[in-house]
Design a protein around this motif. Sequence first.
Motif, PDB file in Angstrom:
ATOM      1  N   ASP A  30      -7.570   0.077  -5.969  1.00  0.00           N
ATOM      2  CA  ASP A  30      -7.360   1.526  -6.007  1.00  0.00           C
ATOM      3  C   ASP A  30      -6.879   1.919  -7.400  1.00  0.00           C
ATOM      4  OD1 ASP A  30      -7.999   1.523  -3.348  1.00  0.00           O
ATOM      5  OD2 ASP A  30      -5.965   1.924  -2.632  1.00  0.00           O
ATOM      6  N   VAL A  31      -7.444   3.017  -7.943  1.00  0.00           N
ATOM      7  CA  VAL A  31      -7.091   3.469  -9.288  1.00  0.00           C
ATOM      8  C   VAL A  31      -6.837   4.966  -9.253  1.00  0.00           C
ATOM      9  CG1 VAL A  31      -7.934   3.731 -11.659  1.00  0.00           C
ATOM     10  CG2 VAL A  31      -8.536   1.695 -10.365  1.00  0.00           C
ATOM     11  N   LEU A  32      -5.777   5.410  -9.936  1.00  0.00           N
ATOM     12  CA  LEU A  32      -5.495   6.835 -10.085  1.00  0.00           C
ATOM     13  C   LEU A  32      -6.036   7.243 -11.448  1.00  0.00           C
ATOM     14  CD1 LEU A  32      -4.171   9.316  -8.828  1.00  0.00           C
ATOM     15  CD2 LEU A  32      -2.067   8.693 -10.029  1.00  0.00           C
ATOM     16  N   LEU A  33      -7.009   8.136 -11.461  1.00  0.00           N
ATOM     17  CA  LEU A  33      -7.676   8.555 -12.696  1.00  0.00           C
ATOM     18  C   LEU A  33      -7.631  10.068 -12.805  1.00  0.00           C
ATOM     19  CD1 LEU A  33      -9.377   7.507 -15.112  1.00  0.00           C
ATOM     20  CD2 LEU A  33     -11.387   7.777 -13.674  1.00  0.00           C
ATOM     21  N   THR A  37      -7.600   9.723  -6.896  1.00  0.00           N
ATOM     22  CA  THR A  37      -7.567   8.322  -6.488  1.00  0.00           C
ATOM     23  C   THR A  37      -8.995   7.839  -6.231  1.00  0.00           C
ATOM     24  OG1 THR A  37      -5.394   8.587  -5.477  1.00  0.00           O
ATOM     25  CG2 THR A  37      -6.692   6.675  -4.784  1.00  0.00           C
ATOM     26  N   VAL A  38      -9.355   6.761  -6.920  1.00  0.00           N
ATOM     27  CA  VAL A  38     -10.660   6.116  -6.707  1.00  0.00           C
ATOM     28  C   VAL A  38     -10.367   4.859  -5.896  1.00  0.00           C
ATOM     29  CG1 VAL A  38     -12.691   5.109  -7.798  1.00  0.00           C
ATOM     30  CG2 VAL A  38     -11.487   6.995  -8.935  1.00  0.00           C
ATOM     31  N   PRO A  39     -10.797   4.837  -4.609  1.00  0.00           N
ATOM     32  CA  PRO A  39     -10.458   3.697  -3.752  1.00  0.00           C
ATOM     33  C   PRO A  39     -11.196   2.411  -4.133  1.00  0.00           C
ATOM     34  CG  PRO A  39     -11.347   5.557  -2.474  1.00  0.00           C
ATOM     35  CD  PRO A  39     -11.514   5.881  -3.907  1.00  0.00           C
ATOM     36  N   LYS A  40     -10.557   1.302  -3.824  1.00  0.00           N
ATOM     37  CA  LYS A  40     -11.155  -0.021  -4.009  1.00  0.00           C
ATOM     38  C   LYS A  40     -12.513  -0.052  -3.300  1.00  0.00           C
ATOM     39  CE  LYS A  40     -10.440  -4.848  -2.773  1.00  0.00           C
ATOM     40  NZ  LYS A  40      -9.522  -5.822  -2.166  1.00  0.00           N
ATOM     41  N   GLY A  41     -13.515  -0.652  -3.945  1.00  0.00           N
ATOM     42  CA  GLY A  41     -14.843  -0.768  -3.353  1.00  0.00           C
ATOM     43  C   GLY A  41     -15.781   0.382  -3.701  1.00  0.00           C
ATOM     44  N   THR A  42     -15.261   1.427  -4.344  1.00  0.00           N
ATOM     45  CA  THR A  42     -16.088   2.578  -4.725  1.00  0.00           C
ATOM     46  C   THR A  42     -16.988   2.212  -5.910  1.00  0.00           C
ATOM     47  OG1 THR A  42     -14.376   4.113  -4.018  1.00  0.00           O
ATOM     48  CG2 THR A  42     -16.043   4.979  -5.529  1.00  0.00           C
ATOM     49  N   VAL A  43     -18.247   2.614  -5.827  1.00  0.00           N
ATOM     50  CA  VAL A  43     -19.162   2.413  -6.951  1.00  0.00           C
ATOM     51  C   VAL A  43     -18.963   3.573  -7.920  1.00  0.00           C
ATOM     52  CG1 VAL A  43     -21.580   2.252  -7.676  1.00  0.00           C
ATOM     53  CG2 VAL A  43     -20.845   1.188  -5.527  1.00  0.00           C
TER      54      VAL A  43
END
Length: 153
Positions: A30-33, A37-43
């Motif tokens: 998971d990344v906060l950009l 929040t961009v969840p783990k596994g997102t392309v």
Amino acid sequence: MQLEYMEMVISETLRLFPAAPRIDRVCKKDVLLNGVTVPKGTVVMVPAYVLHHDPAYWPEPEEFRPERFSKENRESRDPNIYLPFGMGPRNCLGLRFAQLIMKMALTSLLQHMTLVPCKETQIPLEVDVKGPMHPKKPVILKFVPRVNAVSKE
């Protein structure tokens, strides 16, 4: 290595027509950009073609201008907006080899031939950006032998 202008021509060609019009990556955590929040596994897709044609970074982006890649211009530009081979730890493994082969092939070809457009040559070139970038119609050129070319026979 001394063919600086040829290198600028190759770079400008790759800016206009990147082999990979987009670069896809999968988030490993998971990344906060920028507050999102961009969840783990997102392309996540980086649109190289769009970046390479953005007038905010490239004045008159559809115009072929090799001088954009002069040493002075390269040093003043954000390196994250020119991505013909990707960037970072997962950039193209064959980057240097591909650049060397392009220079050698062009040098050899241009020493012996002149490329001339003919009536079948599509100007301007139309490209299909679905999948790997490729021309919509075949590129048709005349190869005219150079009169003063050194023969290997």
